[in-house]
Design a protein around this motif. Structure first.
Motif, PDB file in Angstrom:
ATOM      1  N   ILE A 176      33.105  19.259 -10.224  1.00 19.93           N
ATOM      2  CA  ILE A 176      32.728  20.354  -9.335  1.00 19.93           C
ATOM      3  C   ILE A 176      33.936  21.162  -8.871  1.00 19.93           C
ATOM      4  N   ALA A 177      34.968  20.485  -8.376  1.00 22.59           N
ATOM      5  CA  ALA A 177      36.092  21.171  -7.722  1.00 22.59           C
ATOM      6  C   ALA A 177      36.835  22.097  -8.676  1.00 22.59           C
ATOM      7  N   GLY A 178      37.086  21.644  -9.905  1.00 24.98           N
ATOM      8  CA  GLY A 178      37.783  22.474 -10.882  1.00 24.98           C
ATOM      9  C   GLY A 178      36.997  23.724 -11.240  1.00 24.98           C
ATOM     10  N   PRO A 179      35.726  23.583 -11.640  1.00 25.31           N
ATOM     11  CA  PRO A 179      34.928  24.777 -11.903  1.00 25.31           C
ATOM     12  C   PRO A 179      34.855  25.733 -10.705  1.00 25.31           C
ATOM     13  N   LEU A 180      34.816  25.180  -9.504  1.00 26.91           N
ATOM     14  CA  LEU A 180      34.803  26.017  -8.304  1.00 26.91           C
ATOM     15  C   LEU A 180      36.103  26.811  -8.188  1.00 26.91           C
ATOM     16  N   GLN A 181      37.231  26.152  -8.411  1.00 28.57           N
ATOM     17  CA  GLN A 181      38.527  26.827  -8.392  1.00 28.57           C
ATOM     18  C   GLN A 181      38.610  27.937  -9.426  1.00 28.57           C
ATOM     19  N   GLU A 182      38.027  27.687 -10.573  1.00 32.30           N
ATOM     20  CA  GLU A 182      38.146  28.608 -11.711  1.00 32.30           C
ATOM     21  C   GLU A 182      37.135  29.751 -11.681  1.00 32.30           C
ATOM     22  N   GLY A 183      36.288  29.787 -10.664  1.00 28.02           N
ATOM     23  CA  GLY A 183      35.316  30.869 -10.548  1.00 28.02           C
ATOM     24  C   GLY A 183      34.038  30.654 -11.322  1.00 28.02           C
ATOM     25  N   CYS A 184      33.809  29.437 -11.818  1.00 28.90           N
ATOM     26  CA  CYS A 184      32.583  29.147 -12.573  1.00 28.90           C
ATOM     27  C   CYS A 184      31.404  28.929 -11.624  1.00 28.90           C
ATOM     28  N   ASP A 185      30.205  29.151 -12.133  1.00 25.91           N
ATOM     29  CA  ASP A 185      28.992  28.955 -11.341  1.00 25.91           C
ATOM     30  C   ASP A 185      28.323  27.614 -11.599  1.00 25.91           C
ATOM     31  N   ARG A 186      28.791  26.905 -12.615  1.00 26.48           N
ATOM     32  CA  ARG A 186      28.143  25.663 -13.024  1.00 26.48           C
ATOM     33  C   ARG A 186      29.132  24.507 -12.992  1.00 26.48           C
ATOM     34  N   ALA A 187      28.666  23.366 -12.557  1.00 26.71           N
ATOM     35  CA  ALA A 187      29.458  22.140 -12.630  1.00 26.71           C
ATOM     36  C   ALA A 187      29.502  21.658 -14.074  1.00 26.71           C
ATOM     37  N   GLN A 188      30.361  20.688 -14.345  1.00 30.89           N
ATOM     38  CA  GLN A 188      30.543  20.200 -15.710  1.00 30.89           C
ATOM     39  C   GLN A 188      30.543  18.675 -15.741  1.00 30.89           C
ATOM     40  N   THR A 189      30.123  18.112 -16.859  1.00 33.24           N
ATOM     41  CA  THR A 189      30.259  16.667 -17.034  1.00 33.24           C
ATOM     42  C   THR A 189      31.716  16.358 -17.378  1.00 33.24           C
ATOM     43  N   CYS A 190      32.086  15.084 -17.258  1.00 30.71           N
ATOM     44  CA  CYS A 190      33.459  14.689 -17.579  1.00 30.71           C
ATOM     45  C   CYS A 190      33.469  13.227 -18.005  1.00 30.71           C
ATOM     46  N   GLN A 191      34.576  12.803 -18.561  1.00 27.48           N
ATOM     47  CA  GLN A 191      34.841  11.384 -18.746  1.00 27.48           C
ATOM     48  C   GLN A 191      35.596  10.937 -17.503  1.00 27.48           C
ATOM     49  N   SER A 192      34.970  10.175 -16.651  1.00 29.62           N
ATOM     50  CA  SER A 192      35.588   9.814 -15.377  1.00 29.62           C
ATOM     51  C   SER A 192      36.692   8.783 -15.573  1.00 29.62           C
ATOM     52  N   THR A 193      37.899   9.124 -15.128  1.00 31.48           N
ATOM     53  CA  THR A 193      39.046   8.220 -15.248  1.00 31.48           C
ATOM     54  C   THR A 193      39.613   7.814 -13.895  1.00 31.48           C
ATOM     55  N   THR A 194      39.093   8.361 -12.818  1.00 33.54           N
ATOM     56  CA  THR A 194      39.610   8.012 -11.498  1.00 33.54           C
ATOM     57  C   THR A 194      39.340   6.546 -11.166  1.00 33.54           C
ATOM     58  N   LYS A 195      40.218   5.972 -10.350  1.00 34.34           N
ATOM     59  CA  LYS A 195      40.021   4.613  -9.855  1.00 34.34           C
ATOM     60  C   LYS A 195      39.425   4.608  -8.445  1.00 34.34           C
ATOM     61  N   ILE A 196      39.130   5.777  -7.923  1.00 28.42           N
ATOM     62  CA  ILE A 196      38.593   5.877  -6.556  1.00 28.42           C
ATOM     63  C   ILE A 196      37.117   5.503  -6.574  1.00 28.42           C
ATOM     64  N   GLY A 197      36.799   4.306  -6.085  1.00 24.89           N
ATOM     65  CA  GLY A 197      35.423   3.823  -6.076  1.00 24.89           C
ATOM     66  C   GLY A 197      34.516   4.718  -5.250  1.00 24.89           C
ATOM     67  N   GLY A 198      33.311   4.930  -5.746  1.00 23.68           N
ATOM     68  CA  GLY A 198      32.345   5.769  -5.048  1.00 23.68           C
ATOM     69  C   GLY A 198      32.315   7.197  -5.537  1.00 23.68           C
ATOM     70  N   LEU A 199      33.382   7.634  -6.213  1.00 25.42           N
ATOM     71  CA  LEU A 199      33.453   9.023  -6.687  1.00 25.42           C
ATOM     72  C   LEU A 199      33.523   9.090  -8.211  1.00 25.42           C
ATOM     73  N   GLN A 200      33.161   8.006  -8.864  1.00 29.22           N
ATOM     74  CA  GLN A 200      33.154   7.954 -10.330  1.00 29.22           C
ATOM     75  C   GLN A 200      31.771   8.358 -10.835  1.00 29.22           C
ATOM     76  N   VAL A 201      31.502   9.653 -10.760  1.00 25.05           N
ATOM     77  CA  VAL A 201      30.194  10.191 -11.144  1.00 25.05           C
ATOM     78  C   VAL A 201      30.436  11.257 -12.201  1.00 25.05           C
ATOM     79  N   ALA A 202      30.292  10.883 -13.460  1.00 23.94           N
ATOM     80  CA  ALA A 202      30.632  11.780 -14.563  1.00 23.94           C
ATOM     81  C   ALA A 202      29.562  12.835 -14.821  1.00 23.94           C
ATOM     82  N   SER A 203      28.360  12.620 -14.290  1.00 23.50           N
ATOM     83  CA  SER A 203      27.237  13.527 -14.538  1.00 23.50           C
ATOM     84  C   SER A 203      27.183  14.640 -13.504  1.00 23.50           C
ATOM     85  N   VAL A 204      26.498  15.703 -13.848  1.00 23.40           N
ATOM     86  CA  VAL A 204      26.222  16.787 -12.902  1.00 23.40           C
ATOM     87  C   VAL A 204      24.930  16.435 -12.166  1.00 23.40           C
TER      88      VAL A 204
END
Length: 350
Positions: free
Chosen positions: A219-247
């Motif tokens: 969400i945050a990157g697309p928001l920064q870049e001026g996009c209107d849509r969120a994107q899926t990703c391969q989640s690599t963060t170790k921060i528990g609770g925020l590992q949500v790769a889906s939109v």
């Protein structure tokens, strides 16, 4: 008379003004909304209370859910109190303490390989969960507007409480920072403020800012870049609770942030762990890493000159530090609590 709402006493959480971190960052009016004091230690109790109230009215007896930790813990606790069955499919990166909390409440828990990190696997798991949730006595409970707007309506009270709390202190909120996995929390707080605006309790909405770990940039990157849509990703963060790769609620979050003049911020995991320790040692607030993400975004924004010193800023602190043993061990890696003799104790404290 007993309330029609099923509750364990969630909500009406405190709003605390920063004593050290805010002033050190040049922010005179930085506040923390402490969702850590809810019954199971996170804001997800608000979701569970609203969701189970609705299920009880329908006569349903079984909850099926997926969770990165806090939602599963909250639903497990409220199901225990309501005499319901709770079954949880857990994201693969969920902290061990959260799994133990769910199990302590009597939930059945499965860890599914790749779930939460891989969008393709996550999509298949969600599809199967929908199938399970279609049983007559069952409800699929996922803390997202896409799946459960009734439960998420309970989270909207964070925004409504903030309106009352800040008006008594400061008049109005200028900036509100939320961490995001699927985005439901930010969207709920935004809708709570919207309700207050429509009721003429506030004259304007704060700028809403979405903060995510760099390794879960949906969400945050697309928001920064001026996009209107969120994107899926391969989640690599170790921060528990925020590992949500889906939109999930990402598209609506982008719209809410853009409408209010907010932005997106991406923060590195190591910085999040630093901020988690800073909150504990300078504010007395012991939160899980995911809860420190919002403040990491504030500090990034303040350093970039995006916030004026006299503006009122609120961070939602989402969950307790006791939920993530790994982050506790990381925080205390350079400290020790040795067993010493009385004479050594006297010598060291004299």
């Amino acid at each position: 008379m007993e309330s029609a709402n099923f509750t364990l006493g969630e909500g009406h959480t405190p709003l605390i003004k920063s004593r050290r971190i805010g002033p050190d960052a040049g922010l005179a009016h930085l506040y923390f909304k402490l969702e850590t004091v809810n019954p199971t230690g996170s804001y997800k109790d608000r979701f569970a209370a609203a969701a189970l109230t609705d299920m009880l009215h329908q006569g349903k007896k079984r909850v099926v859910t997926c969770s990165s930790g806090n939602a599963g813990s909250a639903l497990a606790a409220y199901c225990a109190a309501a005499g319901m069955t709770c079954q949880v499919a857990v994201f693969i990166g969920a902290p061990e303490n959260k799994l133990k909390q769910m199990l302590a409440y009597g939930a059945t828990v499965w860890r599914i390989e790749g779930f939460g990190a891989d969008p393709e696997i996550s999509g298949k798991v969600f599809k199967y969960l929908k199938h399970l949730g279609a049983a007559p006595d069952t409800e699929l409970q996922v803390s997202s507007y896409q799946f459960n707007p009734i439960g998420m309506a309970g989270v909207e009270f964070i925004g409504r409480e903030l309106v009352e709390q800040i008006s008594a202190e400061q008049g109005a909120v200028d900036h509100l920072f939320c961490c995001a996995g699927g985005g439901g929390l930010l969207l709920a707080v935004y809708r709570g403020f919207q309700t207050a605006f429509h009721e003429a309790k506030i004259e304007r909405l704060p700028a809403f800012h979405c903060v995510q770990p760099t390794g879960n940039n949906t969400i945050a990157g697309p928001l920064q870049e001026g996009c209107d849509r969120a994107q899926t990703c391969q989640s690599t963060t170790k921060i528990g609770g925020l590992q949500v790769a889906s939109v999930l609620d990402g598209n609506e979050v982008i719209a809410a942030c853009r409408e209010t003049g907010g932005s997106g911020y991406l923060v590195e995991d190591d910085f999040v762990y630093e901020v988690q320790a800073l909150l504990a040692r300078q504010e007395g607030i012991f939160c899980e890493p995911a809860a420190a993400v919002s403040l990491a975004g504030v500090l990034q924004a303040a350093a970039a000159g995006k916030i004026q010193s006299e503006e009122t800023v609120v961070c939602v602190i989402t969950g307790s530090g006791f939920k993530d043993q790994g982050s506790i061990d990381r925080m205390l890696a350079d400290t020790a609590c040795p067993v010493i003799s009385l004479s050594e104790f006297i010598e060291q404290t004299a």
